[in-house]
Design a protein around this motif. Sequence first.
Motif, PDB file in Angstrom:
ATOM      1  N   GLY A   1       0.860  -1.172   0.000  1.00  0.00           N
ATOM      2  CA  GLY A   1       0.000   0.000   0.000  1.00  0.00           C
ATOM      3  C   GLY A   1       0.894   1.218   0.000  1.00  0.00           C
ATOM      4  N   PRO A   2       0.299   2.391  -0.123  1.00  0.00           N
ATOM      5  CA  PRO A   2       1.088   3.622  -0.216  1.00  0.00           C
ATOM      6  C   PRO A   2       2.019   3.815   0.988  1.00  0.00           C
ATOM      7  N   THR A   3       1.582   3.344   2.156  1.00  0.00           N
ATOM      8  CA  THR A   3       2.405   3.571   3.352  1.00  0.00           C
ATOM      9  C   THR A   3       2.890   2.266   3.972  1.00  0.00           C
ATOM     10  N   LEU A   4       2.768   1.171   3.230  1.00  0.00           N
ATOM     11  CA  LEU A   4       3.155  -0.110   3.824  1.00  0.00           C
ATOM     12  C   LEU A   4       4.070  -0.890   2.891  1.00  0.00           C
ATOM     13  N   VAL A   5       5.322  -1.011   3.293  1.00  0.00           N
ATOM     14  CA  VAL A   5       6.287  -1.817   2.552  1.00  0.00           C
ATOM     15  C   VAL A   5       6.853  -2.850   3.515  1.00  0.00           C
ATOM     16  N   ILE A   6       6.802  -4.130   3.120  1.00  0.00           N
ATOM     17  CA  ILE A   6       7.353  -5.169   3.995  1.00  0.00           C
ATOM     18  C   ILE A   6       8.596  -5.766   3.343  1.00  0.00           C
TER      19      ILE A   6
ATOM     20  N   THR B   1       5.376  -9.748  13.507  1.00  0.00           N
ATOM     21  CA  THR B   1       4.898  -8.377  13.707  1.00  0.00           C
ATOM     22  C   THR B   1       3.371  -8.281  13.766  1.00  0.00           C
ATOM     23  N   TYR B   2       2.694  -9.110  12.965  1.00  0.00           N
ATOM     24  CA  TYR B   2       1.245  -8.904  12.785  1.00  0.00           C
ATOM     25  C   TYR B   2       0.342 -10.047  13.246  1.00  0.00           C
TER      26      TYR B   2
ATOM     27  N   SER C   1     -17.153  -4.112  16.050  1.00  0.00           N
ATOM     28  CA  SER C   1     -16.385  -3.252  15.144  1.00  0.00           C
ATOM     29  C   SER C   1     -14.913  -3.235  15.554  1.00  0.00           C
ATOM     30  N   THR C   2     -14.619  -3.343  16.849  1.00  0.00           N
ATOM     31  CA  THR C   2     -13.220  -3.451  17.272  1.00  0.00           C
ATOM     32  C   THR C   2     -12.637  -4.786  16.806  1.00  0.00           C
ATOM     33  N   LEU C   3     -13.433  -5.836  16.896  1.00  0.00           N
ATOM     34  CA  LEU C   3     -12.981  -7.138  16.388  1.00  0.00           C
ATOM     35  C   LEU C   3     -12.632  -7.037  14.911  1.00  0.00           C
ATOM     36  N   GLU C   4     -13.517  -6.416  14.147  1.00  0.00           N
ATOM     37  CA  GLU C   4     -13.289  -6.259  12.704  1.00  0.00           C
ATOM     38  C   GLU C   4     -11.988  -5.487  12.458  1.00  0.00           C
ATOM     39  N   PHE C   5     -11.755  -4.436  13.226  1.00  0.00           N
ATOM     40  CA  PHE C   5     -10.526  -3.651  13.050  1.00  0.00           C
ATOM     41  C   PHE C   5      -9.294  -4.491  13.382  1.00  0.00           C
ATOM     42  N   LEU C   6      -9.359  -5.275  14.462  1.00  0.00           N
ATOM     43  CA  LEU C   6      -8.197  -6.085  14.840  1.00  0.00           C
ATOM     44  C   LEU C   6      -7.962  -7.226  13.855  1.00  0.00           C
TER      45      LEU C   6
ATOM     46  N   VAL D   1      -6.744  -1.458   8.479  1.00  0.00           N
ATOM     47  CA  VAL D   1      -7.239  -0.460   7.530  1.00  0.00           C
ATOM     48  C   VAL D   1      -6.496  -0.691   6.222  1.00  0.00           C
ATOM     49  N   ILE D   2      -7.241  -1.015   5.190  1.00  0.00           N
ATOM     50  CA  ILE D   2      -6.601  -1.403   3.929  1.00  0.00           C
ATOM     51  C   ILE D   2      -5.662  -0.308   3.423  1.00  0.00           C
ATOM     52  N   GLY D   3      -4.463  -0.734   3.019  1.00  0.00           N
ATOM     53  CA  GLY D   3      -3.491   0.198   2.476  1.00  0.00           C
ATOM     54  C   GLY D   3      -2.636   0.882   3.529  1.00  0.00           C
ATOM     55  N   SER D   4      -3.031   0.754   4.810  1.00  0.00           N
ATOM     56  CA  SER D   4      -2.246   1.405   5.865  1.00  0.00           C
ATOM     57  C   SER D   4      -1.293   0.389   6.483  1.00  0.00           C
ATOM     58  N   SER D   5      -0.506   0.841   7.461  1.00  0.00           N
ATOM     59  CA  SER D   5       0.407  -0.070   8.129  1.00  0.00           C
ATOM     60  C   SER D   5      -0.309  -0.875   9.206  1.00  0.00           C
ATOM     61  N   SER D   6      -1.603  -0.611   9.385  1.00  0.00           N
ATOM     62  CA  SER D   6      -2.401  -1.402  10.308  1.00  0.00           C
ATOM     63  C   SER D   6      -3.006  -2.567   9.542  1.00  0.00           C
ATOM     64  N   LEU D   7      -2.364  -3.740   9.682  1.00  0.00           N
ATOM     65  CA  LEU D   7      -2.767  -4.881   8.856  1.00  0.00           C
ATOM     66  C   LEU D   7      -3.902  -5.686   9.454  1.00  0.00           C
ATOM     67  N   GLY D   8      -3.857  -5.913  10.766  1.00  0.00           N
ATOM     68  CA  GLY D   8      -4.790  -6.850  11.367  1.00  0.00           C
ATOM     69  C   GLY D   8      -4.293  -8.272  11.174  1.00  0.00           C
ATOM     70  N   ILE D   9      -4.780  -9.172  12.029  1.00  0.00           N
ATOM     71  CA  ILE D   9      -4.242 -10.545  11.996  1.00  0.00           C
ATOM     72  C   ILE D   9      -4.682 -11.317  10.759  1.00  0.00           C
TER      73      ILE D   9
END
Length: 373
Positions: free
Chosen positions: A173-178, A235-236, A252-257, A261-269
């Motif tokens: 994603g724009p802000t996520l490089v692994i 890491t994730y 909704s917290t479960l969904e976030f975890l 957030v697609i494209g961000s550095s917050s991947l979720g499990i």
Amino acid sequence: MLRSLLSFVALSALISSPLVTAAPARHGVRDWNGWDGGYCTPDKIKTRYDFNSLSPEQRKAYTDAVKCLQSQPSNLDPVQYPAAVNKYMDYAVIHVNRTQYVHLDAFFLTWHRYFLWLYENDLKETCGYCGPFPYWDFALTASDPHAFPIFDGSEYSMSGDGLYNNTGPIALGPTLVIPHGTGGGCVTTGPFANQIAPLKFIDPSNLLTGSLPPGAFDYNDICLMRDLNAYVSQTYTNQAQVIAATHANNASTLEFLLNGVIGSSSLGIHSGAHFSVGGQMNSIHVSAQDPVWYPLHTMIDRVYWSWQINNPEVADQLDGSTGTALNTPPSPVVTLDSVEPDWGYFQLSPIQVKDLISTTGGPFCYQYDSVIA
Ligand SMILES: [Cu+2]
């Protein structure tokens, strides 16, 4: 609602023993249109186990059944879906067709729960598989996926890593490089060595427009690829993150975890587990071509099930989102009465969300060997 909550409480009480000697009380479970009137009784409930906890023979029996499904003819139109070269691929094609409606939205958990159930039953009905339907506890393998039976590349594994092909860091994603993992090329070991994965890669950014690229269902001579990535799993998808998800205060917290957030550095499990395998698994759309997709998603279902048991007061809560990924195209908020997007020809009659909330209600009759507490 009360009924399903009670069954969760009862279920959690008996989980401590992997041998099921009693089952959750099931009073007044609705008769199920299209199924064999099957009430989930103690003698019928099936238990799902971690792939790594199965004996080598059990692991091979499972992958033999998957290969059996791959040897069965497709039931899809070969002109419309050239990539559907066998019945296993029918599932992958249907998953592509429904991707926009069953990810990053309120159908995600229940639609996939039933998709897994259909696949599990097909392994049984079509291929005579009677062993446990395995999950992949990716938290337990997070330190180094290679080091566990599931990816050791033996005939008792789910096949190993891809051949080493270092193409550099991977932009997700724009802000996520692994960083690149330890593979990157074709899978050449284990039961699924040298398989063709005919659906071409579809970038997750297609979810932002809600459209599939031209030729999405074409047949391509592409090998099954993997790029196992311990950096991503450490890491994730570590134990702390999985436990946090099962203790989320609301849906909704479960969904976030799970999904970040697609494209961000917050991947979720969920996304993290996909990216820790790499190859086709990096595409939300076409990842079901890799047979490890099923144990991975069964683990996501186990996280959902554990969350329901740990949070009985919100066990049947939905996350408040709509029925399309990122609400693209816009659609109504999903409720327990909403009708699920279909599962192609595998679906017999329309199914509502509320029918798929409990793993011992509706069409289901299963539990897991342990709750993530
Ligand atoms: Cu999916």
